[in-house]
Design a protein around this motif. Structure first.
Motif, mmCIF file in Angstrom:
data_model
loop_
_atom_site.group_PDB
_atom_site.id
_atom_site.type_symbol
_atom_site.label_atom_id
_atom_site.label_comp_id
_atom_site.label_asym_id
_atom_site.label_seq_id
_atom_site.Cartn_x
_atom_site.Cartn_y
_atom_site.Cartn_z
ATOM 1 N N ALA A 97 0.829 -1.204 0.000
ATOM 2 C CA ALA A 97 0.000 0.000 0.000
ATOM 3 C C ALA A 97 0.863 1.253 0.000
ATOM 4 C CB ALA A 97 -0.927 -0.015 1.208
ATOM 5 N N TYR A 111 -5.842 7.739 -3.691
ATOM 6 C CA TYR A 111 -5.249 6.869 -2.678
ATOM 7 C C TYR A 111 -4.959 7.640 -1.386
ATOM 8 C CZ TYR A 111 -3.935 3.021 -5.917
ATOM 9 O OH TYR A 111 -3.919 1.980 -6.787
ATOM 10 N N LEU A 113 -3.623 6.337 2.806
ATOM 11 C CA LEU A 113 -3.424 5.285 3.796
ATOM 12 C C LEU A 113 -4.086 5.716 5.102
ATOM 13 C CD1 LEU A 113 -2.101 2.516 4.268
ATOM 14 C CD2 LEU A 113 -0.065 3.727 5.092
ATOM 15 N N LEU A 134 -5.996 0.788 2.817
ATOM 16 C CA LEU A 134 -5.778 1.656 1.660
ATOM 17 C C LEU A 134 -7.133 2.141 1.172
ATOM 18 C CD1 LEU A 134 -3.792 2.872 -0.404
ATOM 19 C CD2 LEU A 134 -4.163 0.832 -1.811
ATOM 20 N N TYR A 245 -0.546 -2.241 -8.476
ATOM 21 C CA TYR A 245 0.203 -2.550 -7.259
ATOM 22 C C TYR A 245 1.543 -3.223 -7.533
ATOM 23 C CZ TYR A 245 -4.440 -1.583 -5.500
ATOM 24 O OH TYR A 245 -5.651 -0.984 -5.234
#
Length: 373
Positions: A97, A111, A113, A134, A245
């Motif tokens: 992440a 995005y 976190l 995430l 990813y």
């Protein structure tokens, strides 16, 4: 201009939508009475988060913009900008992440976190154990079982749209025309074949070496959860399947954290979204080897139940439906779609893979632009 669209899944319906929006007449032909393939048997997710950078992400972001605009005009689509959360439990998952946050396009995806408490503030239904999540703000959802019908109503109201269900196109003629299995000929200025995973018969005759394969998946849906699931939810196994990813951190995850044996055997990830009636659509698996099995297996469903219950911290409601679906995917999975002129005035558009619901408005828009509609 008169446009003949063959196939009433979401890709075909979006081609009809763009043609009518631009003032053209559309004849829309579907071999079933209504579409019943992959366009209905999916999550209804507008899934930006895992898309590869470049053309794929650009297509997904444009499609997300188009979905939102269409959803404002057609409430029956059930469009909602719910975003997604991927709960994280291990340092290896967290590292993937964090690597995703370092992408140049991370901001475009939305995005962020989040700590566990922040994630639960966004989605209080996630009462299970995890350390972080995430967040992807740009993900969204629609109602897949009813989206095509919701789109069809304003198309019919336009006065420039004719829907012909229960007719299979058997032959492409030389003058921008097709013949169906009732013997009727439908002529236009352009024909667009959006046949989804129907790759045999006429499609094989037109393109014998079509660089598209079929993929089978298993999914399920529960009774109402009894509370809102305010975001879509994925698990860290989804990192293994989505190109956004890819990183050294993902290599370390694959090397150092084995998938559950059932998940590995069936190439699984968890994706979950709540339907308007409160039920949860949950999946999925990936099967590539032909011939596909005619039945569904219980072990993948049992695995998904365990993963979902571990995130929710509670038992799942009763499972009401299980199903399998098949979609068409370009064999070069970096390609968003296969778009090919197969005869004068006749185009084939297929193979978006699991991106069909996400990207269909932008795929159809590009077809319309390239063909000068």
């Amino acid at each position: 201009m008169r446009v003949i669209v063959v196939g009433a899944g979401v890709v075909g319906t979006m081609h009809a939508w763009h043609a009518v929006e631009r003032g053209h007449e559309v004849v829309h032909i579907e071999r079933e009475s209504e579409a019943r393939g992959a366009s209905l048997r999916n999550f209804g997710q507008i899934w930006v988060s895992g898309r590869a950078g470049g053309e794929e992400l650009d297509t997904a972001l444009r499609a997300r913009e188009l979905w939102e605009g269409i959803g404002e005009r057609i409430p029956g689509l059930g469009f909602r900008p719910n975003g997604s959360l991927t709960p994280l439990r291990t340092d290896l998952e967290l590292a993937v992440a964090e690597a995703a946050l370092g992408r140049e396009d991370a901001a475009a995806r939305g995005y962020k976190l989040l700590g566990a408490d922040e994630a639960r503030a966004l989605n209080p239904a996630l009462r299970g154990a995890f350390s972080a999540a995430l967040w992807c703000e740009r993900d969204a959802a629609v109602e897949p079982r009813t989206a095509q019908l919701a789109l069809k109503a304003p198309l019919l109201a336009s006065g420039r749209y004719t829907y012909l269900g229960g007719r299979e196109v058997r032959e492409v003629l030389g003058d921008n025309a097709v013949r169906d299995d009732h013997g009727d000929v439908h002529r236009g200025d352009v024909v667009v074949l959006c046949t989804g995973a129907w790759l045999g018969g006429l499609v094989r005759e037109l393109v014998p070496d079509l660089p598209v394969r079929r993929v089978r998946l298993q999914m399920m849906q529960t009774a109402p959860l009894g509370e809102p699931l305010t975001t879509s939810v994925a698990d860290a196994d989804s990192f293994r399947y989505y190109p956004a990813y890819a990183s050294e951190a993902l290599d370390a995850l694959n090397a150092g954290q084995a998938q559950d044996p059932t998940a590995a055997a069936h190439k699984m990830q968890l994706l979950m979204v709540q339907r308007k009636d409160g039920g949860l659509t949950i999946g999925d698996t990936h099967e590539y080897e032909h011939p596909f099995a005619f039945d569904v297996l219980e072990e993948p469903y049992e695995h998904l139940v365990r993963v979902v219950e571990s995130f929710l911290g509670r038992p799942l409601p009763k499972i009401q439906r299980r199903w399998a679906g098949v979609y068409a995917q370009c064999t070069d999975t970096s390609r968003v779609v296969h778009r090919q002129q197969v005869r004068d005035g006749v185009w084939l558009v297929t193979g978006p893979g699991g991106r069909g619901m996400t990207c269909s408005p932008a795929i159809a828009e590009k077809t319309a632009n390239e063909l000068g509609w």
